[in-house]
Write a protein that holds these residues in place. Structure first.
Motif: not given
Lengths: 289, 289
Positions: A223-250
């Protein structure tokens, strides 16, 4: 029905007791399996070849295709995100434990107006969900140049956990006997030394309760990472996973699952190391008061 | 007692409070000011009076978000407590494998809700998910519907997944409470001829007071500000139907309606405050009786 054994009710013969005991075992085993099942399925998925459709053949026997793990690791850059999450979690836990224990000590042992007011404010603010101040905080973070920095996220996560930590530590310190501290003061310790040398080491069980209750939440913070860690280099685990997963669309479950497994492993290891202390931390005073 | 000099230790609550004041209290107060403006996050803010609040109550999407958030809480908070308490009662005696069972039940709570969401999404995918093939294998594919495509069933799934994931956390706190209750009390009740139900109602429940309070309040707060699990299970879909207020706040903030999203956050705070204050007051009163 099954609960009745707890009371070992009158007139219940041994036969009946045995059946109920067995029934309870069965229920507990089923609940445990229900809790672990999704992990098993994730693991099966992670071991399938890219070409295999999940439902072909026996779905409980995977292909044991381990190439998914290095592929997922490389493409998702999950390693970098894990490092970020690890640094944020370690920093925030350190802040929470040290500042929280200091405040807990002051509140429990020095009953002046300031300390009591601080404690009351913490208690009230425990009821405010973090998302509520996140938007105005965003403005502050921009001015502090703290957006997309690890230290900014560390402070935000520590702040959200501080009230609960102060509550737990205060309860724990109040339950400690005064004699130890008094003896140390007579021996010439200052109150500050008493805290660092006597109180802090005694806090171990409640520290592990605070670590378990907050640590995983910080590692997994989205919830907070979605606001404060938008830069790719600073992504934490959920942010990175969510961006990575979105490109496959399941579409590529095998590689998604493998990446998720990689992200879960360190969390499970830390949990297994700490879980013994969790119950002790909660029962020894953490919940009193 | 010898007279004490004013020591540094009296001010040990200051660092924790300073961190909290900067990252929580200041933005919170600032937010109260911002909610009356049209701030977009970058340009200067203009005072617009109660405009944001009026807009909120004229926005169909916002009103449906309130309904979803409240319905989710009405399902999730009571269920979490009931399931957690039942688990704790089942686990509250010595048996072999107790700590392993406890670990299994707590395990889902340490995994990122985001990953959980993806695992469950995979299980529930219409037409090709795990459960579809499971039912298909049993010869009853019609038992499986498009549960995520319909508002009611999607909401139900979100509630159940949330309960499944966090029941372990409630269980641990209830277990800690149960372990603080002396066995002698049950023994005495049994000698007086009390049944298990009587023991539960008149010994267990009253003495569990503090655990119940912590669980009920944290579950209400957590459920009303639910974010991750909905994001990953439905993303707020179908359409905006299962969107919760937290997600709405984030989306409005990104949509450069920052002032408006702060106003929504304040409304969410009031929605949280009412049940939390009411239940905390009710439970305290009950305990005093």
């Amino acid at each position: 029905m099954t609960f009745r054994i707890m009371n070992e009710g009158k007139g219940m013969d041994i036969e009946m007791k045995k059946i109920l005991c067995g029934l309870r075992y069965l229920i507990i085993i089923m609940i445990s399996l229900l809790c672990l099942a999704p992990f098993g399925i994730l693991l099966i998925l992670a071991l399938n070849t890219p070409r295999r459709n999940f439902y072909e053949g026996n779905m409980f026997v995977p292909d044991f295709y381990f190439q998914n793990f290095p592929d997922g690791w490389k493409q998702s850059q999950i390693g970098h995100a894990m490092l970020n999450s690890g640094l944020i979690t370690a920093g925030a836990i350190l802040l929470i434990v040290i500042l929280g224990a200091m405040a807990g000590y002051a509140v429990a042992r020095c009953k002046n107006k300031f300390n009591q007011t601080v404690y009351l404010i913490f208690l009230c603010c425990m009821m405010v969900p973090g998302i509520i101040n996140t938007v105005p905080l965003y403005g502050l973070m921009i001015r502090l140049h703290a957006v997309n920095t690890l230290w900014g996220m560390t402070c935000v996560c520590a702040t959200l956990a501080i009230p609960q930590a102060v509550f737990v530590f205060t309860g724990f310190i109040r339950a400690l006997p005064m004699e130890l501290e008094e003896a140390a003061v007579i021996d010439g310790c200052s109150q500050m030394q008493v805290f660092w040398k006597i109180i802090l080491p005694l806090l171990k069980p409640s520290v592990s309760a605070v670590v378990i209750l907050n640590g995983f939440g910080i590692w997994n913070n989205y919830a907070q990472a979605a606001f404060f860690l938008q830069d790719r280099a600073k992504h934490n685990v959920p942010q990175a996973l969510s961006i990575y997963f979105q490109q496959f669309a399941g579409a590529r479950w095998n590689i998604m699952a493998a990446t998720a497994v990689i992200a879960i492993v360190p969390v499970v290891i830390v949990f297994l190391l700490f879980q013994k202390n969790l119950m002790r931390g909660l029962t020894d005073g953490a919940l009193k008061g | 007692m010898k007279s004490r000099k004013i020591g540094l230790h009296q001010f040990m609550a200051v660092p924790a409070f300073a961190l909290y004041a900067v990252f929580f209290i200041y933005p919170l107060l600032k937010g109260i000011g911002l909610c009356f403006t049209d701030w977009d996050g970058i340009k200067a803010a203009h005072f617009v009076g109660l405009r944001n609040f009026i807009d909120f109550f004229h926005d169909q999407r916002a009103l449906s978000d309130i309904r979803t958030t409240v319905l989710f809480t009405l399902g999730s908070a009571p269920l979490l407590n009931i399931v957690g308490l039942v688990y704790a009662l089942l686990m509250n005696s010595e048996f072999r494998g107790k700590s392993i069972a406890r670990m299994c039940i707590y395990m889902p709570a340490i995994i990122s809700p985001l990953i959980m969401g993806y695992i469950w999404y995979f299980l529930l995918q219409p037409g090709r998910g795990f459960l579809y093939h499971f039912f298909d294998g049993l010869g009853h594919p019609e038992w499986f519907g498009n549960w995520m495509g319909n508002y009611k069933s999607a909401l139900l799934v979100i509630v159940l997944v949330n309960v499944w994931q966090y029941a372990g956390m409630t269980m641990v706190i209830y277990l800690a409470g149960l372990q603080g209750i002396s066995r002698d009390l049950y023994e005495a009740a049994r000698i007086d001829g009390a049944r298990w139900v009587d023991g539960f109602l008149h010994v267990t429940l009253p003495l569990l007071g503090p655990s119940i309070r912590i669980n009920v309040i944290t579950n209400i707060i957590g459920s009303l500000s639910v974010f991750d699990i909905v994001m990953s299970l439905t993303g707020g879909g179908p359409g905006y139907q299962t969107e919760t207020l937290s997600i709405y706040i984030m989306r409005m903030c990104y949509g450069s309606k920052t002032g408006y999203s702060v106003a929504v956050a304040i409304i969410l705070f009031l929605i949280v405050l009412i049940p939390v204050a009411a239940s905390s007051w009710l439970m305290r009163k009950k305990e005093e009786d």
